[in-house]
Scaffold this motif. Structure first.
Motif, mmCIF file in Angstrom:
data_model
loop_
_atom_site.group_PDB
_atom_site.id
_atom_site.type_symbol
_atom_site.label_atom_id
_atom_site.label_comp_id
_atom_site.label_asym_id
_atom_site.label_seq_id
_atom_site.Cartn_x
_atom_site.Cartn_y
_atom_site.Cartn_z
ATOM 1 N N THR A 111 0.838 -1.201 0.000
ATOM 2 C CA THR A 111 0.000 0.000 0.000
ATOM 3 C C THR A 111 0.867 1.243 0.000
ATOM 4 O O THR A 111 0.621 2.193 -0.743
ATOM 5 N N GLU A 112 1.904 1.239 0.814
ATOM 6 C CA GLU A 112 2.767 2.417 0.874
ATOM 7 C C GLU A 112 3.512 2.611 -0.436
ATOM 8 O O GLU A 112 3.680 3.739 -0.902
ATOM 9 N N GLU A 113 3.957 1.528 -1.061
ATOM 10 C CA GLU A 113 4.659 1.656 -2.346
ATOM 11 C C GLU A 113 3.729 2.219 -3.414
ATOM 12 O O GLU A 113 4.141 3.031 -4.246
ATOM 13 N N ASN A 128 1.341 4.267 -2.795
ATOM 14 C CA ASN A 128 1.262 5.684 -2.446
ATOM 15 C C ASN A 128 2.471 6.450 -2.970
ATOM 16 O O ASN A 128 2.347 7.592 -3.399
ATOM 17 N N HIS A 129 3.647 5.813 -2.933
ATOM 18 C CA HIS A 129 4.844 6.459 -3.479
ATOM 19 C C HIS A 129 4.653 6.725 -4.967
ATOM 20 O O HIS A 129 4.956 7.822 -5.454
ATOM 21 N N GLU A 187 1.898 7.068 -6.565
ATOM 22 C CA GLU A 187 0.889 8.105 -6.730
ATOM 23 C C GLU A 187 1.502 9.490 -6.515
ATOM 24 O O GLU A 187 1.205 10.439 -7.261
ATOM 25 N N MET A 188 2.381 9.635 -5.540
ATOM 26 C CA MET A 188 3.022 10.924 -5.283
ATOM 27 C C MET A 188 3.915 11.332 -6.457
ATOM 28 O O MET A 188 3.897 12.488 -6.893
ATOM 29 N N ARG A 227 11.259 7.410 3.525
ATOM 30 C CA ARG A 227 10.467 6.176 3.642
ATOM 31 C C ARG A 227 11.262 4.976 3.132
ATOM 32 O O ARG A 227 11.170 3.884 3.686
#
Length: 161
Positions: A23-25, A27-28, A30-31, A125
């Motif tokens: 999920t965090e990757e 989000n990366h 997406e940023m 991160r």
């Protein structure tokens, strides 16, 4: 996260999971896509040509298409998995370091604070992920035979004969 061995199932005592890291990757990504969108929004055809985006524009307009700086599109074939936790965690560690290096390189080239600030956040991160995967690797290695200096999983190498 669970790891299956011949001795049964044991839970790794570490604070990262496949779902939270995945999920965090995402989000990366997406940023980074948001940054690219903000930087390319409103470009004229002349600017697109001058900036070297013409080939990209023909296929994707200014839409976001994940690819390397060299133009190689993202593919699931870039994921590595062997089933051996030591190999896979080592691969995860390398991926985090490669991402950190990419962010370092971006920070060397870009001076716009609206780009640099989120890139610095993403870089931090990657450092945290590297630490967490390192903890996971240490836990797996600690579970192996203490005389296993070569860090391989002896359960895979036992002969059935």
């Amino acid at each position: 996260m669970y790891h299956i061995t011949r001795g049964g199932l044991f839970r790794l005592k570490w604070n990262i999971s496949v779902s939270s890291a995945g999920t965090e990757e995402l989000n990366h990504a997406e940023m980074v896509c948001a940054i690219v969108h903000q930087l390319t929004k409103g470009l004229t055809p002349e600017q697109i040509q001058e900036q070297g985006f013409a080939e990209y524009y023909v296929d994707h307009t200014l839409g976001l298409w994940p690819q390397s700086a060299g133009g190689v599109p993202f593919s699931a074939t870039q994921f590595q998995s062997t089933g051996d936790p030591i190999t896979d965690l080592t691969e995860d560690l390398a991926a985090e370091q490669k991402a950190r290096t990419t962010y370092d390189n971006i920070l060397r080239l870009v001076k716009d604070p609206e780009v640099c600030d989120p890139i610095r956040f993403l870089r931090q991160r990657e450092l945290v992920h590297f630490q967490r995967f390192g903890e996971g690797l240490r836990l797996v290695q600690d579970d192996l035979n203490k005389k296993n200096f070569y860090a391989y999983n002896p359960d895979f190498d036992k002969s059935n004969c």
